[in-house]
Design an enzyme around this catalytic site. Structure first.
Site, mmCIF file in Angstrom:
data_model
loop_
_atom_site.group_PDB
_atom_site.id
_atom_site.type_symbol
_atom_site.label_atom_id
_atom_site.label_comp_id
_atom_site.label_asym_id
_atom_site.label_seq_id
_atom_site.Cartn_x
_atom_site.Cartn_y
_atom_site.Cartn_z
ATOM 1 N N SER A 1 -24.812 52.431 11.577
ATOM 2 C CA SER A 1 -24.388 53.831 11.683
ATOM 3 C C SER A 1 -23.352 54.176 10.626
ATOM 4 O O SER A 1 -23.076 53.349 10.034
ATOM 5 C CB SER A 1 -23.855 54.450 13.115
ATOM 6 N N ASP B 1 -24.361 66.392 20.121
ATOM 7 C CA ASP B 1 -25.418 65.704 20.727
ATOM 8 C C ASP B 1 -25.080 64.407 21.303
ATOM 9 O O ASP B 1 -25.695 63.503 22.101
ATOM 10 C CB ASP B 1 -26.470 65.525 19.818
ATOM 11 N N HIS B 2 -23.712 63.821 20.660
ATOM 12 C CA HIS B 2 -23.473 62.547 21.068
ATOM 13 C C HIS B 2 -22.520 62.312 22.173
ATOM 14 O O HIS B 2 -22.431 60.958 22.755
ATOM 15 C CB HIS B 2 -22.520 61.918 19.806
ATOM 16 N N ASP C 1 -24.372 61.062 9.956
ATOM 17 C CA ASP C 1 -25.073 60.043 10.805
ATOM 18 C C ASP C 1 -25.953 59.268 9.867
ATOM 19 O O ASP C 1 -26.544 59.948 9.306
ATOM 20 C CB ASP C 1 -25.601 61.177 11.888
ATOM 21 N N ARG D 1 -20.667 55.575 11.025
ATOM 22 C CA ARG D 1 -19.345 55.775 11.641
ATOM 23 C C ARG D 1 -18.326 55.306 10.638
ATOM 24 O O ARG D 1 -18.165 54.144 10.376
ATOM 25 C CB ARG D 1 -19.339 55.451 12.994
#
Length: 785
Positions: free
Chosen positions: A671, A129-130, A194, A673
């Site tokens: 986020s 999706d990213h 996420d 990440r």
């Protein structure tokens, strides 16, 4: 044949509605097997184990439990012996499943490959999706993404097949919408790579955002560690109505708690007002709990969830949840660490921003505030969708507003985009006419993906540096997040308010009181939107975008080319040498807010998420250097020249010099990440010293063998200057709860000592000593074999 639990529930209802009443033993339902998801028919929900663990803990603690505690403690690895103290102890947990989006899955799967394990130990999925950039519209953008990202998609697809991970292809939708539709359920514990994984709390699950290394632990079958969360209760009374939406609940809460007020806590919504919110509305509220630093957010199981489960083909799960309802709601008399009360009947529509999601304003006030602050009031673009607000109900309410404008001959004055949350949502709003209405009012329907919400937006209507305003139904609005333009003033609000403001074209419009002028010159007022929370017909699933993992993937080949610019196999980080960290240079002393977007930017950098060396070229390029007030400009202590942050870090690494970063409050918010932790470690960083950390980032730093430390006295932040050298001493006696000493050496030869705190437990200290959590896992594997 319907699952036995459903039959038992129906039998009980039939018997109880008659004259004579008979007992259907709950134990019969407990023997029924209900699959977690129809994609995994042999993986079953285990409410019996949840119940057993809850009863053990309740007996030990001898007090009523919150819902959060029931589900978290219900997943303890050892409920009989686990030390439990909210906000203090570390829990060892056994989550039910793992979910990964494609940008973070690359590094997670590379780490899992490095572990040497043959297959994941729990059900796991990858969601593409990213990596889809919004440019010209859904179909074209999707096709372009497939071509550009073919190497990465092939890697994720084949890695999923080899290691037993389900693969959702590009175009399937945003990870959190897919989870809500297929994988979340009341009482589940799910971790996802996420930060908006808490979206699943809208279905009564404990769903927590983590870094890839945490996901690897769970996929490897290792107990996952989490500091025992505090629980903040949000009591909802009254009822939502008019222009007020579920989004306004979390926008209000964000204004109350701020971006760090939920750190270390689960936000648990309860009270009579809960029942006025749809299941997808509850998901919206839980989703954006990430913006207040919360570990996760959750709602108690109720009829709105049951209705959603039924509509998404999971009536058997709802029937089973009914049997165990007592464990899926809080105990009467349970105690919260903090309580906030919101009367939904009095709550007004809100809009938050710019530049931070906790700057809350009633929509009625934003026009005047913007004019006073000098923010642009003309709206250049309105954007609806994202993982926060892309449900059928969201699209229906937006379409209801758009229909009224069209009836009076109006279209949007601002540019307007629509992002469906999933292929199922896209297909259903196309069938039911919502997409047609939104196009007719001037909207562009984008791909089922994250798109502009994460900076995947090829924006053409402005130049970089041009001051402008956008309004979105997204969750974050940090500087430059959506379009890489630091002068874009982004505001977050509900989809229906975005639609209304886009039609008016200005922040000065309040749809509750103000009038628009139709094409015929007559004034009219928009009525509050009303829409079905779920479609009257069944959902249209659209195209089949799921790839099942084979029963035996051992023969599957996973290809990572040594010359690839997108993917790179990982080399283990070096172990701690047993010595104190002496005379470290300061790469940068950060001034003010420093999110994971500042540390490791997204947008065009997403293409390097699987290549650690290449993506390290964005290290801290968005952080503001206190020495000169500039981004991506730091002094090289050896040459005295100013240059980009990554280049300076690489220079120090080449010279064999360790370095540190000094940061401000809530460092690493945003986020999940883990690249924001991998990059400084890869380029030679060893210590990050701040006033405070965001939860996920602090854990990610520990996982990669870095030392995240906080000032014992926050005022000591002012004692350190960018030209100083730092030494961390006492590491041979590194122990939980024991502060570390930092010696600051100034250029004039003077020095001073400050104390630094940490939150390491014993196993996390072992991560540091081994060089990373992955290194430590390998050590343990070697010992056991």
């Amino acid at each position: 044949m319907a699952p036995y639990c459903v039959l038992a529930a129906r039998l009980r209802h039939a018997l109880n509605s008659g004259v004579r009443r008979y007992h259907v033993a709950p134990v019969l339902c407990q023997r029924a097997k209900v699959a977690m998801s129809h994609f995994e028919p042999n993986e079953y929900i285990n409410y019996e184990k949840l119940e057993k663990n809850i009863n053990i803990v309740r007996k030990r603690l001898d007090r009523p439990l919150t819902l959060s505690e029931k589900i978290v403690y219900g997943h303890l690895d050892d409920p009989a012996k686990q030390e439990i103290e909210r906000g203090k102890t570390y829990l060892r947990l056994r989550p039910d499943r793992v979910a990964m989006q494609d940008a973070t899955a690359q590094m997670a799967m590379l780490q899992f490959i490095s572990s040497g394990l043959p297959k994941v130990a729990v059900p796991s999925t990858i969601h593409c999706d990213h990596l889809i950039e919004a440019q010209s519209g859904g179909e074209k953008d999707l096709q372009r993404a497939k071509e550009i990202n073919q190497e990465v998609y092939n890697f994720l697809s084949t890695a999923g097949a080899k290691y037993g991970v389900g693969f959702w292809k590009p175009g399937s939708g945003i990870i959190h919408q897919i989870i809500l539709e297929n994988y979340s359920y009341p009482g589940v514990m799910l971790i996802g790579t996420d930060s908006h994984t808490p979206n699943g709390g809208g279905l009564g699950g404990i769903c927590i955002g983590v870094g890839g290394a945490d996901a690897v632990d769970v996929m490897a079958g290792i107990p996952w560690e989490l500091k025992c969360p505090k629980v903040i209760g949000v009591k909802l009374t009254g009822k939502l109505s008019g222009w007020t939406s579920p989004k306004d609940v979390i926008l209000k809460v964000a204004g109350i708690l701020t971006v760090k007020g939920g750190t270390g806590a689960i936000i648990e919504y309860h009270g009579p007002g809960v029942d006025s919110i749809s299941c997808t509305g509850m998901a919206t509220i839980c989703n954006m709990g990430a913006e207040i630093g919360a570990t996760t957010s959750i709602f108690p199981y109720n009829e709105r969830m049951k209705k959603y489960l039924g509509k998404t083909g999971r009536a058997d799960i709802a029937a089973l949840a009914d049997e165990f309802r007592q464990h899926l709601v809080p105990d009467s008399g349970c105690q919260y660490d903090q309580v906030i009360e919101i009367n939904l009947s009095e709550l007004k529509p809100h809009i938050n921003g710019p530049f931070t999601p906790d700057l809350a304003h009633p929509v009625s006030d934003i026009g005047a505030v913007a004019e006073k602050e000098g923010w642009p009031v003309d709206i250049r673009v309105g954007l609806i969708g994202s993982c926060t607000n892309s449900s059928y109900e969201d699209m229906g309410r937006s379409a209801a507003v758009a229909k009224q404008a069209l009836a009076h001959g109006l279209k949007c004055k601002s540019k307007f985009t629509i992002t469906p949350g999933s292929e199922q949502i896209r297909a259903t709003i196309e069938r039911d006419g919502y997409a047609k209405v939104l196009r007719e009012v001037g909207g562009l329907v984008l791909a089922n993906a994250c798109g502009p919400c994460i900076g995947q937006w090829d924006r053409k209507d402005i130049k970089k540096g041009e001051k402008n305003t956008i309004v979105t139904s997204y969750n974050r609005n940090f500087t430059g997040r959506n379009d890489a333009n630091p002068e874009t003033h982004a505001f977050v609000t509900s989809p229906e308010i975005v639609t209304a403001l886009s039609i008016a074209g200005t922040l000065k419009f309040n749809p509750e009181t103000d009038y628009l002028t139709g094409a015929d010159g007559k004034k009219f007022k928009l009525e509050a939107p009303d829409a079905d929370e779920l479609p009257k017909l069944e959902f249209d699933p659209g195209q089949d975008t799921y790839q099942y993992p084979p029963k035996d993937g051992s023969g599957q080949h996973v290809d990572v080319s040594p010359t690839s610019q997108r993917l790179q196999l990982l080399e283990p980080f070096d172990k701690w040498d047993g010595k104190d960290l002496e005379d470290m240079l300061i790469l940068i002393k950060v001034k003010g807010k420093c999110t994971t977007d500042h540390i490791s930017a997204a947008g065009p950098w997403l293409k390097f998420r699987g290549h650690l060396d290449n993506i390290s070229n964005n290290l801290l390029i968005g952080a503001i250097n206190i020495e000169n007030g500039k981004a991506n400009s730091v002094r090289n202590a050896l040459t005295q020249e100013f240059g980009p942050v990554p280049d300076t870090a690489r220079y120090y690494k080449k010279m064999g010099i360790k370095w540190a970063v000094v940061g401000d409050e809530n460092y690493g918010e945003g986020s999940s990440r883990e690249h924001a932790a991998l990059e400084p470690r890869h380029l030679g960083g060893r210590v990050i010293i701040t006033k405070s950390f965001a939860r996920i980032h602090e854990t990610n730093l520990k996982k990669q063998g870095l030392l995240p430390l906080t000032f014992a006295d926050p005022a000591d932040y002012n004692k350190i200057h960018p030209v100083d050298k730092l030494s961390i001493v006492g590491l041979k006696d590194f122990a939980p709860g024991k502060p570390l000493k930092c010696i600051i050496k100034h250029p004039n030869g003077s020095q001073e000592t400050i104390m630094l705190n940490h939150t390491f437990n014993e196993s996390q200290i072992e991560w540091f000593q081994a060089g990373s959590a992955l290194n430590r896992m390998k050590e343990l594997q070697q010992k056991s074999s």
